[in-house]
Design a protein around this motif. Structure first.
Motif, PDB file in Angstrom:
ATOM      1  N   THR A  31       0.882  -1.197   0.082  1.00  0.00           N
ATOM      2  CA  THR A  31      -0.138   0.063   0.137  1.00  0.00           C
ATOM      3  C   THR A  31       0.907   1.302   0.090  1.00  0.00           C
ATOM      4  N   SER A  32       0.245   2.183  -0.404  1.00  0.00           N
ATOM      5  CA  SER A  32       0.948   3.770  -0.167  1.00  0.00           C
ATOM      6  C   SER A  32       0.188   4.749   0.335  1.00  0.00           C
ATOM      7  N   GLU A  33       0.546   4.879   1.440  1.00  0.00           N
ATOM      8  CA  GLU A  33      -0.178   6.027   2.613  1.00  0.00           C
ATOM      9  C   GLU A  33      -0.361   7.294   1.842  1.00  0.00           C
ATOM     10  N   GLN A  34       0.506   7.698   0.946  1.00  0.00           N
ATOM     11  CA  GLN A  34       0.135   9.357   0.473  1.00  0.00           C
ATOM     12  C   GLN A  34      -1.044   9.276  -0.538  1.00  0.00           C
ATOM     13  N   GLU A  35      -1.306   8.224  -0.912  1.00  0.00           N
ATOM     14  CA  GLU A  35      -2.571   8.057  -1.724  1.00  0.00           C
ATOM     15  C   GLU A  35      -3.871   8.325  -1.063  1.00  0.00           C
ATOM     16  N   ALA A  36      -3.782   8.207   0.211  1.00  0.00           N
ATOM     17  CA  ALA A  36      -5.130   8.445   1.063  1.00  0.00           C
ATOM     18  C   ALA A  36      -5.904   9.647   0.720  1.00  0.00           C
ATOM     19  N   GLU A  37      -5.280  10.746   0.303  1.00  0.00           N
ATOM     20  CA  GLU A  37      -6.017  11.982   0.068  1.00  0.00           C
ATOM     21  C   GLU A  37      -6.338  12.278  -1.307  1.00  0.00           C
ATOM     22  N   GLN A  38      -6.005  11.089  -2.117  1.00  0.00           N
ATOM     23  CA  GLN A  38      -6.311  11.450  -3.766  1.00  0.00           C
ATOM     24  C   GLN A  38      -7.678  10.254  -3.859  1.00  0.00           C
ATOM     25  N   ASN A  39      -8.634  10.849  -4.605  1.00  0.00           N
ATOM     26  CA  ASN A  39      -9.530  10.262  -4.687  1.00  0.00           C
ATOM     27  C   ASN A  39      -9.626   9.266  -6.122  1.00  0.00           C
ATOM     28  N   GLN A  40      -8.841  10.066  -7.024  1.00  0.00           N
ATOM     29  CA  GLN A  40      -8.717   9.496  -8.426  1.00  0.00           C
ATOM     30  C   GLN A  40      -7.355   9.606  -8.570  1.00  0.00           C
ATOM     31  N   ILE A  41      -6.858   8.556  -9.391  1.00  0.00           N
ATOM     32  CA  ILE A  41      -5.408   8.658  -9.799  1.00  0.00           C
ATOM     33  C   ILE A  41      -5.434   8.223 -11.316  1.00  0.00           C
ATOM     34  N   HIS A  42      -4.859   9.031 -12.220  1.00  0.00           N
ATOM     35  CA  HIS A  42      -4.575   8.631 -13.480  1.00  0.00           C
ATOM     36  C   HIS A  42      -3.154   8.343 -13.715  1.00  0.00           C
ATOM     37  N   THR A  43      -3.101   7.181 -14.534  1.00  0.00           N
ATOM     38  CA  THR A  43      -1.902   6.516 -14.712  1.00  0.00           C
ATOM     39  C   THR A  43      -1.277   6.865 -15.997  1.00  0.00           C
ATOM     40  N   GLU A  44       0.057   7.176 -16.037  1.00  0.00           N
ATOM     41  CA  GLU A  44       0.813   7.598 -17.121  1.00  0.00           C
ATOM     42  C   GLU A  44       1.426   6.343 -17.955  1.00  0.00           C
ATOM     43  N   LEU A  45       1.299   6.263 -19.143  1.00  0.00           N
ATOM     44  CA  LEU A  45       1.771   5.285 -19.839  1.00  0.00           C
ATOM     45  C   LEU A  45       3.404   4.897 -19.619  1.00  0.00           C
ATOM     46  N   SER A  46       3.544   3.529 -19.793  1.00  0.00           N
ATOM     47  CA  SER A  46       4.805   3.051 -19.323  1.00  0.00           C
ATOM     48  C   SER A  46       5.027   1.855 -20.299  1.00  0.00           C
ATOM     49  N   ILE A  47       6.260   2.199 -21.358  1.00  0.00           N
ATOM     50  CA  ILE A  47       6.284   0.847 -22.073  1.00  0.00           C
ATOM     51  C   ILE A  47       7.555   0.184 -21.732  1.00  0.00           C
ATOM     52  N   HIS A  48       7.746  -1.137 -21.885  1.00  0.00           N
ATOM     53  CA  HIS A  48       8.548  -2.008 -21.567  1.00  0.00           C
ATOM     54  C   HIS A  48       9.890  -1.462 -21.996  1.00  0.00           C
ATOM     55  N   PRO A  49      10.953  -1.375 -21.076  1.00  0.00           N
ATOM     56  CA  PRO A  49      12.256  -0.868 -22.249  1.00  0.00           C
ATOM     57  C   PRO A  49      12.830  -1.916 -23.124  1.00  0.00           C
ATOM     58  N   GLU A  50      12.290  -3.044 -23.410  1.00  0.00           N
ATOM     59  CA  GLU A  50      12.859  -3.877 -24.433  1.00  0.00           C
ATOM     60  C   GLU A  50      11.788  -3.755 -25.576  1.00  0.00           C
ATOM     61  N   TRP A  51      10.680  -3.315 -25.575  1.00  0.00           N
ATOM     62  CA  TRP A  51       9.671  -3.120 -26.539  1.00  0.00           C
ATOM     63  C   TRP A  51      10.050  -2.048 -27.612  1.00  0.00           C
ATOM     64  N   THR A  52      10.137  -2.248 -28.917  1.00  0.00           N
ATOM     65  CA  THR A  52      10.354  -1.423 -29.748  1.00  0.00           C
ATOM     66  C   THR A  52       8.994  -0.902 -30.696  1.00  0.00           C
ATOM     67  N   LEU A  53       8.493   0.109 -30.572  1.00  0.00           N
ATOM     68  CA  LEU A  53       7.098   0.196 -31.095  1.00  0.00           C
ATOM     69  C   LEU A  53       7.283   1.249 -32.306  1.00  0.00           C
ATOM     70  N   SER A  54       6.286   1.111 -33.300  1.00  0.00           N
ATOM     71  CA  SER A  54       6.075   2.414 -34.066  1.00  0.00           C
ATOM     72  C   SER A  54       5.533   3.273 -33.583  1.00  0.00           C
ATOM     73  N   LYS A  55       5.613   4.600 -34.196  1.00  0.00           N
ATOM     74  CA  LYS A  55       5.033   5.687 -33.854  1.00  0.00           C
ATOM     75  C   LYS A  55       3.352   5.656 -33.626  1.00  0.00           C
TER      76      LYS A  55
END
Length: 305
Positions: A31-55
């Motif tokens: 768990t993470s205590e600092q999230e207690a004050e956040q009602n909604q959490i928007h996640t940012e995109l994270s691509i695996h470092p070994e993946w090579t993607l087209s634009k």
């Protein structure tokens, strides 16, 4: 690896699956205590470092991640992107692994189930998710999950409305009675035994569920209403309750009393039920001469606009 997205006429990418979420504490004991004050959490995109993607694929994943609903604190989710047949008898399921904690997580060997829109199990397989790498805090990482005919219970998979979900291990601990020290010291042995037997005979709450069950309601000579509830914790971890807004209804469905209660250091142990009496002062009684031969009390849910 298959192309991630099949589009016609420059159509925007579309999520064909639904989302399933679990408590990070249940899944990872994190768990993470600092999230207690956040009602909604928007996640940012994270691509695996070994993946090579087209634009184009990079843009598509970014677009779909922005379409995902926000998570609540301390959640891990699987959000279905697409499901396609790679070759005969092999299906590639692509989904976001989403982490609402503010710290990174690493998943390990985990059993996942493939479900249809009515939560009927279509398939099951154990994956080594450490291959997905470290999932940064508050991020979404796309990942591929391969199912073969031997993992599936049907040859007819839906094009939309499916979802991938974590299969949590059932608790090996028997649900039992948890008494506050004050109760343990004052309650007669025979009453303790009755409570213990009742808790053991009841169906336990679902995994991760916390619910309230009414035991006794009575109006006292001073006009106050005493309501004894059984607070049932289906989590694998202890929970602490600080604020409980309760509403009581009588046999006719009329509201008898409504009020908020502040609890100090009130903890319900993992996989236990704890009795507690809530006292509504007479000023909060909204119906005199209520029929308490049948009644119910429940926490008031916060209304969202």
């Amino acid at each position: 690896m298959l192309p991630f997205f099949k589009r016609k006429n420059n159509d925007k990418p579309k999520m064909t699956g639904n989302e399933s979420t679990v408590s990070s504490e249940e899944l990872l004991n994190e768990t993470s205590e600092q999230e207690a004050e956040q009602n909604q959490i928007h996640t940012e995109l994270s691509i695996h470092p070994e993946w090579t993607l087209s634009k184009e694929d990079q843009y598509s994943f970014q677009f779909l991640n922005m379409e995902c609903p926000p998570l609540l604190p301390n959640q891990v989710s699987l959000s279905g992107i697409n499901l396609q047949e790679e070759k005969e008898g092999t299906y590639q399921v692509t989904a976001f692994i989403r982490n609402s904690l503010s710290k990174a997580i690493t998943l390990h060997e985990t059993t996942l189930v493939l479900l249809d829109s009515e939560d009927q199990v279509l398939g099951r397989k154990t994956f080594d998710l450490s291959d997905a790498g470290t999932i940064p805090g508050q991020s979404s990482r796309p990942w591929n999950f391969l199912f073969t005919d031997k993992d599936l219970f049907t040859t007819s998979l839906p094009e939309e409305g499916w979802k991938l979900a974590f299969q949590l291990k059932p608790s090996s601990r028997k649900h039992s009675l948890d008494l506050e020290n004050s109760w343990d010291q004052t309650l007669a042995d025979k009453d303790k035994e009755k409570l213990k037997e009742m808790v053991e005979k009841l169906d336990p709450p679902k995994a991760g569920e916390v619910n309230f069950m009414g035991l006794q309601a009575s109006k006292k000579d001073d006009g106050n209403l005493h309501v004894t509830m059984l607070i049932r914790n289906g989590n694998e971890k202890n929970i602490k309750l600080e604020q409980i807004p309760l509403q009581v209804e009588d046999a006719e469905g009329d509201m008898v009393a409504k009020g908020g209660f502040t609890l100090n250091d009130f903890e319900v142990k993992a996989n236990t039920s704890k009795p507690w009496t809530f006292i509504f002062p007479k000023e909060l009684i909204q119906k005199e001469n209520a029929d308490l031969s049948h009644w119910k009390a429940y926490p008031i849910q916060k209304q969202t606009k």
